[in-house]
Design a protein around this motif. Structure first.
Motif, mmCIF file in Angstrom:
data_model
loop_
_atom_site.group_PDB
_atom_site.id
_atom_site.type_symbol
_atom_site.label_atom_id
_atom_site.label_comp_id
_atom_site.label_asym_id
_atom_site.label_seq_id
_atom_site.Cartn_x
_atom_site.Cartn_y
_atom_site.Cartn_z
ATOM 1 N N CYS A 1 0.573 -1.269 0.212
ATOM 2 C CA CYS A 1 0.017 -0.101 -0.369
ATOM 3 C C CYS A 1 1.196 1.034 0.055
ATOM 4 C CB CYS A 1 -0.524 0.156 1.104
ATOM 5 S SG CYS A 1 -1.866 1.523 1.250
ATOM 6 N N THR A 2 0.664 2.003 -0.628
ATOM 7 C CA THR A 2 1.210 3.271 -1.021
ATOM 8 C C THR A 2 0.820 4.491 0.130
ATOM 9 O OG1 THR A 2 0.302 4.543 -2.867
ATOM 10 C CG2 THR A 2 2.065 3.234 -2.953
ATOM 11 N N GLY A 3 -0.909 4.273 0.118
ATOM 12 C CA GLY A 3 -1.419 5.808 0.577
ATOM 13 C C GLY A 3 -1.709 5.978 0.206
ATOM 14 N N CYS A 4 -1.926 5.811 -0.942
ATOM 15 C CA CYS A 4 -2.671 6.147 -2.326
ATOM 16 C C CYS A 4 -4.469 7.551 -2.092
ATOM 17 C CB CYS A 4 -3.011 5.993 -3.607
ATOM 18 S SG CYS A 4 -4.142 4.779 -4.166
ATOM 19 N N ARG A 5 -4.580 6.045 -1.422
ATOM 20 C CA ARG A 5 -6.842 6.828 -1.032
ATOM 21 C C ARG A 5 -7.339 6.470 -1.738
ATOM 22 N NH1 ARG A 5 -8.232 10.268 3.203
ATOM 23 N NH2 ARG A 5 -9.788 10.320 1.890
ATOM 24 N N PRO B 1 -5.341 1.953 5.075
ATOM 25 C CA PRO B 1 -6.547 2.613 4.755
ATOM 26 C C PRO B 1 -6.965 1.039 5.852
ATOM 27 C CG PRO B 1 -5.852 1.573 3.345
ATOM 28 C CD PRO B 1 -4.973 1.827 3.291
ATOM 29 N N TYR C 1 -1.957 -0.593 -6.930
ATOM 30 C CA TYR C 1 -0.875 -1.541 -6.835
ATOM 31 C C TYR C 1 -0.928 -2.712 -5.696
ATOM 32 C CZ TYR C 1 0.095 3.165 -6.734
ATOM 33 O OH TYR C 1 0.162 4.673 -7.551
ATOM 34 N N ILE D 1 -4.722 -4.688 -2.199
ATOM 35 C CA ILE D 1 -5.878 -5.288 -1.497
ATOM 36 C C ILE D 1 -6.351 -7.208 -2.055
ATOM 37 C CG2 ILE D 1 -8.017 -4.900 -0.977
ATOM 38 C CD1 ILE D 1 -7.997 -1.780 -1.066
ATOM 39 N N CYS E 1 -8.760 3.995 -2.361
ATOM 40 C CA CYS E 1 -9.842 2.234 -1.905
ATOM 41 C C CYS E 1 -10.974 3.754 -1.313
ATOM 42 C CB CYS E 1 -9.272 1.724 -1.360
ATOM 43 S SG CYS E 1 -7.806 2.310 -0.034
ATOM 44 N N CYS F 1 -8.106 -0.805 -6.571
ATOM 45 C CA CYS F 1 -6.301 -0.254 -6.309
ATOM 46 C C CYS F 1 -4.925 -0.493 -7.158
ATOM 47 C CB CYS F 1 -6.260 -1.296 -4.498
ATOM 48 S SG CYS F 1 -4.069 -0.709 -4.541
HETATM 49 S S1 SF4 Z 1 -6.082 1.797 -3.374
HETATM 50 FE FE1 SF4 Z 1 -4.591 0.724 -2.896
HETATM 51 S S2 SF4 Z 1 -2.373 1.590 -3.047
HETATM 52 FE FE2 SF4 Z 1 -3.896 3.074 -2.595
HETATM 53 S S3 SF4 Z 1 -4.830 3.501 -0.627
HETATM 54 FE FE3 SF4 Z 1 -6.901 1.678 -1.366
HETATM 55 S S4 SF4 Z 1 -5.005 0.032 -0.770
HETATM 56 FE FE4 SF4 Z 1 -2.908 1.379 -1.041
#
Ligand code: SF4
Ligand code: SF4
Length: 278
Positions: free
Chosen positions: A67-71, A89, A108, A111, A73, A106
């Protein structure tokens, strides 16, 4: 043939009608889809062996390393089931609807999904009647997966669906699967309002329907007036009866207890089946 028995609120006699219709029939299945408060088994449990199975849904699981924390999701989830906490998340699984959307957005591959129990179903036989009932686990937001699990297990020629009261998604899900909807109504202003709500839901689902008037007393009946105005057929009128209330409090099945109710429910079943065949 699937007959959904509905009511605008709890306490109208929906389970009483469903249970007795099912017992009056041959080779039938009674399905208690009132998964928040399943009571039908109280009438139908004769101690026979009961097969229990878990109902599960898929819940997202997050790989913190990927996870990159891109938000993406979090922003996608229309149910508010996700929040970004410390760059990762966090899932509030009670409000997750298992739509799988977060996983799809997502980029990346962070999930995956895992099964999560939200309730259970119980299956047993009682004198040739298949009895199915389901219950949601405490704190779950939707009983629909349990209802779908129950309906998938029902395969008799005649299926009586004891629906959740009201007009929420769970009641609509039951009616959606029915060939015919039977509304149990009470002869009061309050009962008329609830009857109207359920009737409007059934019209929206484009299903045929009729009415059982329960707890009828010798007074003005606004629910009858509503039925007359709407062209809704009232199949039977069950009088208010203290002996009946006493027997129901003792979980007695009236078609087996009293010839009067045996005749009433056999006749009701015949008339409803006639409507579906017509
Ligand atoms: S979409 Fe994927 S990469 Fe981005 S915050 Fe959610 S789990 Fe992390
Ligand atoms: S599966 Fe659907 S409801 Fe559940 S967290 Fe993901 S987007 Fe939200």
């Amino acid at each position: 043939m699937r007959i959904a028995v509905l009511s605008g609120k709890g306490g109208t006699g929906k389970t009483f009608v469903s249970v007795n219709l099912a017992v009056a029939a041959n080779n039938a299945c009674y399905v208690d889809c009132d998964v928040e408060t399943p009571n039908g088994r109280l009438f139908l449990d004769d101690g026979s062996e009961c097969a229990v199975r878990k109902t599960t849904v898929l819940s997202p699981m997050f790989d913190k390393d990927a996870c990159t924390g891109c938000r993406s999701c979090v922003d996608f989830c229309a149910f508010g089931a996700l929040a970004l906490v410390g760059g990762t998340p966090l899932l509030f699984d009670e409000v997750c609807h298992s739509c799988g959307g977060c996983r799809m957005v997502c980029n990346y591959s962070a999930i995956s999904e895992q099964p999560r129990q939200i309730g259970q179903t119980e299956s047993s036989m009682r004198k040739g009647l298949h009895v199915l009932s389901g219950r949601m686990d405490v704190g779950q937001s939707s009983g629909i997966p349990v209802i779908q699990d129950l309906l998938a297990q029902a395969n008799n020629p005649l299926i009586i669906i004891d629906c959740p009261p009201g007009t929420a998604c769970s009641a609509a899900e039951c009616a959606r699967h029915a060939d015919y909807c039977l509304i149990v109504a009470e002869p009061s202003l309050y009962g008329t309002h609830n009857l109207q709500m359920v009737h409007e839901m059934i019209i929206a689902l484009d299903k045929p329907c009729g009415v059982v008037m329960n707890k009828v007393v010798d007074l003005e009946n606004p629910a009858e007036q509503y039925c007359a105005q709407q062209g809704l057929e009232v199949f039977t009128r069950i009088p208010f009866d203290r002996d009946l209330a006493r027997n129901l409090a003792e979980a007695k099945v009236m078609v087996e207890e009293d010839e009067k109710y045996s005749l009433l429910f056999h006749s009701l079943l015949e008339r409803v089946q006639g409507q579906v065949m017509a």
